[in-house]
Design a protein around this motif. Sequence first.
Motif, PDB file in Angstrom:
ATOM      1  N   ASN A 145      -4.700  19.905  17.623  1.00  0.00           N
ATOM      2  CA  ASN A 145      -3.607  19.849  16.662  1.00  0.00           C
ATOM      3  C   ASN A 145      -3.733  20.847  15.527  1.00  0.00           C
ATOM      4  O   ASN A 145      -2.730  21.383  15.059  1.00  0.00           O
ATOM      5  CB  ASN A 145      -3.523  18.440  16.061  1.00  0.00           C
ATOM      6  CG  ASN A 145      -3.069  17.406  17.059  1.00  0.00           C
ATOM      7  OD1 ASN A 145      -1.888  17.213  17.268  1.00  0.00           O
ATOM      8  ND2 ASN A 145      -4.034  16.755  17.701  1.00  0.00           N
ATOM      9  N   SER A 172       2.669  19.791   3.459  1.00  0.00           N
ATOM     10  CA  SER A 172       3.820  19.342   4.250  1.00  0.00           C
ATOM     11  C   SER A 172       3.801  17.823   4.365  1.00  0.00           C
ATOM     12  O   SER A 172       2.733  17.235   4.548  1.00  0.00           O
ATOM     13  CB  SER A 172       3.759  19.984   5.643  1.00  0.00           C
ATOM     14  OG  SER A 172       4.829  19.548   6.448  1.00  0.00           O
ATOM     15  N   ILE A 195      -2.883  26.112  14.429  1.00  0.00           N
ATOM     16  CA  ILE A 195      -2.333  26.496  13.121  1.00  0.00           C
ATOM     17  C   ILE A 195      -3.279  27.469  12.432  1.00  0.00           C
ATOM     18  O   ILE A 195      -2.862  28.497  11.890  1.00  0.00           O
ATOM     19  CB  ILE A 195      -2.103  25.252  12.245  1.00  0.00           C
ATOM     20  CG1 ILE A 195      -1.154  24.289  12.939  1.00  0.00           C
ATOM     21  CG2 ILE A 195      -1.560  25.650  10.879  1.00  0.00           C
ATOM     22  CD1 ILE A 195      -1.000  22.948  12.224  1.00  0.00           C
ATOM     23  N   SER A 234      -2.984  30.942  13.922  1.00  0.00           N
ATOM     24  CA  SER A 234      -1.804  31.710  13.511  1.00  0.00           C
ATOM     25  C   SER A 234      -1.945  32.245  12.090  1.00  0.00           C
ATOM     26  O   SER A 234      -1.501  33.359  11.793  1.00  0.00           O
ATOM     27  CB  SER A 234      -0.543  30.843  13.629  1.00  0.00           C
ATOM     28  OG  SER A 234      -0.585  29.738  12.745  1.00  0.00           O
ATOM     29  N   ARG A 241       3.706  31.720   5.553  1.00  0.00           N
ATOM     30  CA  ARG A 241       4.752  31.373   6.517  1.00  0.00           C
ATOM     31  C   ARG A 241       4.145  30.804   7.803  1.00  0.00           C
ATOM     32  O   ARG A 241       4.656  29.833   8.366  1.00  0.00           O
ATOM     33  CB  ARG A 241       5.604  32.594   6.815  1.00  0.00           C
ATOM     34  CG  ARG A 241       6.613  32.409   7.935  1.00  0.00           C
ATOM     35  CD  ARG A 241       7.622  31.316   7.631  1.00  0.00           C
ATOM     36  NE  ARG A 241       8.524  31.681   6.568  1.00  0.00           N
ATOM     37  CZ  ARG A 241       9.498  30.876   6.117  1.00  0.00           C
ATOM     38  NH1 ARG A 241       9.657  29.663   6.657  1.00  0.00           N
ATOM     39  NH2 ARG A 241      10.286  31.267   5.126  1.00  0.00           N
ATOM     40  N   ASP A 271       5.103  27.095   9.087  1.00  0.00           N
ATOM     41  CA  ASP A 271       5.732  26.912  10.399  1.00  0.00           C
ATOM     42  C   ASP A 271       4.830  26.130  11.343  1.00  0.00           C
ATOM     43  O   ASP A 271       5.305  25.354  12.178  1.00  0.00           O
ATOM     44  CB  ASP A 271       6.082  28.271  11.008  1.00  0.00           C
ATOM     45  CG  ASP A 271       7.219  28.973  10.272  1.00  0.00           C
ATOM     46  OD1 ASP A 271       7.888  28.315   9.439  1.00  0.00           O
ATOM     47  OD2 ASP A 271       7.427  30.175  10.514  1.00  0.00           O
ATOM     48  N   GLY A 272       3.509  26.336  11.227  1.00  0.00           N
ATOM     49  CA  GLY A 272       2.577  25.632  12.096  1.00  0.00           C
ATOM     50  C   GLY A 272       2.578  24.129  11.864  1.00  0.00           C
ATOM     51  O   GLY A 272       2.548  23.337  12.803  1.00  0.00           O
ATOM     52  N   LEU A 273       2.632  23.723  10.599  1.00  0.00           N
ATOM     53  CA  LEU A 273       2.687  22.286  10.304  1.00  0.00           C
ATOM     54  C   LEU A 273       4.031  21.687  10.716  1.00  0.00           C
ATOM     55  O   LEU A 273       4.095  20.526  11.126  1.00  0.00           O
ATOM     56  CB  LEU A 273       2.436  22.049   8.813  1.00  0.00           C
ATOM     57  CG  LEU A 273       0.985  22.202   8.357  1.00  0.00           C
ATOM     58  CD1 LEU A 273       0.894  22.176   6.840  1.00  0.00           C
ATOM     59  CD2 LEU A 273       0.102  21.104   8.957  1.00  0.00           C
ATOM     60  N   ASP A 274       5.093  22.482  10.582  1.00  0.00           N
ATOM     61  CA  ASP A 274       6.415  22.103  11.098  1.00  0.00           C
ATOM     62  C   ASP A 274       6.852  20.717  10.620  1.00  0.00           C
ATOM     63  O   ASP A 274       7.363  19.900  11.391  1.00  0.00           O
ATOM     64  CB  ASP A 274       6.402  22.141  12.630  1.00  0.00           C
ATOM     65  CG  ASP A 274       7.810  22.084  13.226  1.00  0.00           C
ATOM     66  OD1 ASP A 274       8.756  22.524  12.538  1.00  0.00           O
ATOM     67  OD2 ASP A 274       7.948  21.610  14.364  1.00  0.00           O
ATOM     68  N   GLY A 275       6.632  20.449   9.339  1.00  0.00           N
ATOM     69  CA  GLY A 275       7.087  19.185   8.762  1.00  0.00           C
ATOM     70  C   GLY A 275       6.137  18.019   8.924  1.00  0.00           C
ATOM     71  O   GLY A 275       6.357  16.952   8.325  1.00  0.00           O
ATOM     72  N   ARG A 276       5.083  18.155   9.728  1.00  0.00           N
ATOM     73  CA  ARG A 276       4.105  17.073   9.857  1.00  0.00           C
ATOM     74  C   ARG A 276       3.311  16.939   8.565  1.00  0.00           C
ATOM     75  O   ARG A 276       3.047  17.924   7.879  1.00  0.00           O
ATOM     76  CB  ARG A 276       3.151  17.344  11.022  1.00  0.00           C
ATOM     77  CG  ARG A 276       3.807  17.299  12.392  1.00  0.00           C
ATOM     78  CD  ARG A 276       2.821  17.715  13.479  1.00  0.00           C
ATOM     79  NE  ARG A 276       2.462  19.128  13.381  1.00  0.00           N
ATOM     80  CZ  ARG A 276       1.558  19.717  14.139  1.00  0.00           C
ATOM     81  NH1 ARG A 276       0.884  19.020  15.034  1.00  0.00           N
ATOM     82  NH2 ARG A 276       1.316  21.010  14.009  1.00  0.00           N
TER      83      ARG A 276
END
Length: 498
Positions: free
Chosen positions: A470, A173, A474, A477, A144, A148-153
């Motif tokens: 960047n 992602s 991530i 986390s 998770r 969440d860290g990549l957040d769609g990138r």
Amino acid sequence: MNRCIRHSAAFCFLLLLALLVNAFRVQVVRAGAFDADPANRRIAVARFHDPRGDILVGERRVTGSHATGGQLRFERTYADGPLYAPVTGLSSQTYGTTLLEGTEDAVLAGSDPKLASKPLWNELTRARQRGGDVHTTVDAGAQRAAFDGLDGRRGAVAALDPATGRILALVSSPSYDPGMLSGAGPSAGQAWTALTSAADQPMLDRAIRQTYPPGSTFKVVTAAAALEAGRVTDLHARTDSPDPYTLPGTTVGLSNESRGCADASVYDAFRISCNTVFAKLGADLGSDAVVAQAERFGFNDSRLRVPPRVATSSIDTGMSRDRTALSSIGQYDTTATPLQMAMVAAAVGDGGRLMTPYLVDRVTNHSGVTVSTTRPKALRQAVSARTARQLQQLMEAVVTRGTGGNAAIPGVAVGGKTGTAQHGAANKGTPYAWFISYARRPGAAHAAVAVAVVVEDAEADRADISGGGNAAPIARSVMEAVLGSPAPAAAFSPPSGN
């Protein structure tokens, strides 16, 4: 018996024999061809007659089966489909299976003989064996955190337990929902067309199936080669490394984004990521030494399965000195999967020992009885324990005094390496931001987690620090999520020696 009766009896016998021969031809000789015939609906009907077994993350079932009411009675369902798609893959009535759904299909479909509670019982009774369950090694919190860290990138994250090789997270992602493709109706066809034609390739498992130039994260490999060869004996000694550095046999000059790289020590050059120092170091070592060290970390190994197939991370085995220099800083045509670079960090964090990565912890039958368990297995000693300790000094300096400060966790020893991989025509494309790392619990001798993060569309300058900006948060986390989980029981004893 008169002559006519004898002839009739012989003719009937020949007919019976012909029927038996034809039955043998159909049921035995041609069985495989009939099974593979797309027009044979009986195979599909039988395949989806019963619910499949499930794939589990921890105690949670992330797959299920839904009754359709149709001829194909059960359809696959997915909980948090996009989150776990790089792990589960898909099971579709139309498009087949991928990843764990594919490699563990015999277990999930119930055709694997090891699921039977009594040997040969199903074969003798013709009973249908219920599907078994596949328990993964994935840590739900780490998965998770990475997602969440990549957040769609566009990008990927791979995380390992260095001591065992357990894969703790595999995230790619952008992702997709495998449940959209489970059925056989027009909606599945429309979803397939949209997903396979999308420019950002959501169905590509970037964590294990995509390779990238590793950029400056490859300097871990180059430093390891130099230490193992004895070319570097003092991390703090100044080197003979001009800035800019002219690539051997060319007029091309290589420069740095960081200041203070001229004749910098390996310690400082690693900490602030000097290209010139490591390019010259690689050229001086030569192609054979750099390639051999990369292969000890897992490069050029096309046999890796976790059990889904992993794309081969590669380094050219016949490079000239100028190309060796570029490869030594993760450029030229050197490429790596995120899983491969997590393996590099894991080997450093575990004293030089590289474990075989694996994704399936155990398999249970429908009754919950464990029928197989994966045992951790050492792949090879990537570097000596002494070299691993020196590499740990370098990687931990990156986090405490260098470009990877965003990965720092209070009270925890964190080692890392930033990287920005240039690509595109004349290296003018937006750079890929990398960060590889490990984290060691307080008082522990070995790392508890190793992580590799790559972000494809990083909005960053072309300096190595973009990996720290960047990708490092991530990685932090993910490491925090693993460190916040209970430490697993020891399942493997390290071998004695160096």
